[in-house]
Design a protein around this motif. Structure first.
Motif, short mmCIF file in Angstrom:
data_model
loop_
_atom_site.label_atom_id
_atom_site.label_comp_id
_atom_site.label_asym_id
_atom_site.label_seq_id
_atom_site.Cartn_x
_atom_site.Cartn_y
_atom_site.Cartn_z
N SER A 66 0.84 -1.21 0.00
CA SER A 66 0.00 0.00 0.00
C SER A 66 0.86 1.25 0.00
CB SER A 66 -0.93 0.01 1.21
OG SER A 66 -1.85 -1.06 1.15
N ALA A 67 1.94 1.25 0.78
CA ALA A 67 2.83 2.41 0.82
C ALA A 67 3.46 2.66 -0.55
CB ALA A 67 3.90 2.22 1.88
N GLY A 68 3.62 1.62 -1.35
CA GLY A 68 4.17 1.77 -2.68
C GLY A 68 3.31 2.62 -3.60
N PHE A 69 2.05 2.77 -3.27
CA PHE A 69 1.17 3.61 -4.09
C PHE A 69 1.58 5.08 -4.04
CE2 PHE A 69 -2.27 0.22 -3.18
CZ PHE A 69 -1.74 -0.60 -4.16
N PHE A 70 2.28 5.48 -2.97
CA PHE A 70 2.80 6.85 -2.93
C PHE A 70 3.79 7.05 -4.08
CE2 PHE A 70 2.17 6.25 1.83
CZ PHE A 70 0.94 6.88 1.85
N SER A 71 4.61 6.04 -4.32
CA SER A 71 5.58 6.12 -5.41
C SER A 71 4.88 6.29 -6.76
CB SER A 71 6.45 4.86 -5.40
OG SER A 71 7.47 4.96 -6.36
N ALA A 72 3.73 5.63 -6.93
CA ALA A 72 2.96 5.80 -8.16
C ALA A 72 2.54 7.25 -8.35
CB ALA A 72 1.73 4.89 -8.14
N ILE A 73 2.13 7.89 -7.28
CA ILE A 73 1.71 9.30 -7.37
C ILE A 73 2.91 10.17 -7.71
CG2 ILE A 73 0.80 11.29 -6.12
CD1 ILE A 73 -0.74 9.22 -4.34
N PHE A 74 4.00 9.99 -6.96
CA PHE A 74 5.17 10.84 -7.17
C PHE A 74 5.74 10.68 -8.58
CE2 PHE A 74 5.78 10.26 -2.38
CZ PHE A 74 5.07 11.41 -2.08
#
Length: 143
Positions: A66-74
């Protein structure tokens, strides 16, 4: 404030308060793939019988998925392609289960144009409840 879609936002246009989000529903195959990629085969993630006896009552997704989704945004929304992580801190508040839809949200909290760094608050929610909170710092290289 604008909510940015796919694309790159130049550092000169990034302002405190800007937000972006990304949502994805967690599947059994996502969890198995993440276990394979990360090497984390903890039975609470991959073994239904084991997980049923855990405090969660059933299998849970890896928190870092789930935290990896931040990387998708960035990497795709704000700031966008070419940016790189400097740091990320995470607080895991609730479990994420198979078939949960996780919405990752980021909000700009600081812009340092001289160092080309942007700070963000980061939150993941499931059904409106926070499951992860934290903050991140992103570097934007000159093109």
């Amino acid at each position: 404030m604008k909510d940015f879609a796919i694309g790159s936002v130049p550092i000169t246009e990034i302002e405190i308060g800007m937000k972006a989000s990304y949502s994805q529903t967690i599947t059994d195959s996502d969890i198995k793939a993440f276990a394979g990629l990360s090497g984390d085969h903890n039975p609470v993630h991959v073994d239904s019988e084991y997980a049923a006896k855990s405090r969660f009552g059933k299998r849970i997704a890896h928190g870092l998925m789930s935290a990896g989704f931040f990387s998708a945004i960035f990497g795709t929304r704000i700031p966008g392609p070419g940016c790189v992580y400097v740091s990320q801190n995470l607080n895991f508040l609730r479990p994420v289960y198979i078939d949960d839809t996780v919405t990752a949200e980021v909000e700009v909290t600081k812009v340092d144009q001289e160092k080309r760094r942007i700070s963000f608050d980061t939150i993941c929610r499931v059904k409106g409840k926070k499951v992860i909170t934290g903050s991140a710092e992103i570097f934007i290289p000159e093109k």
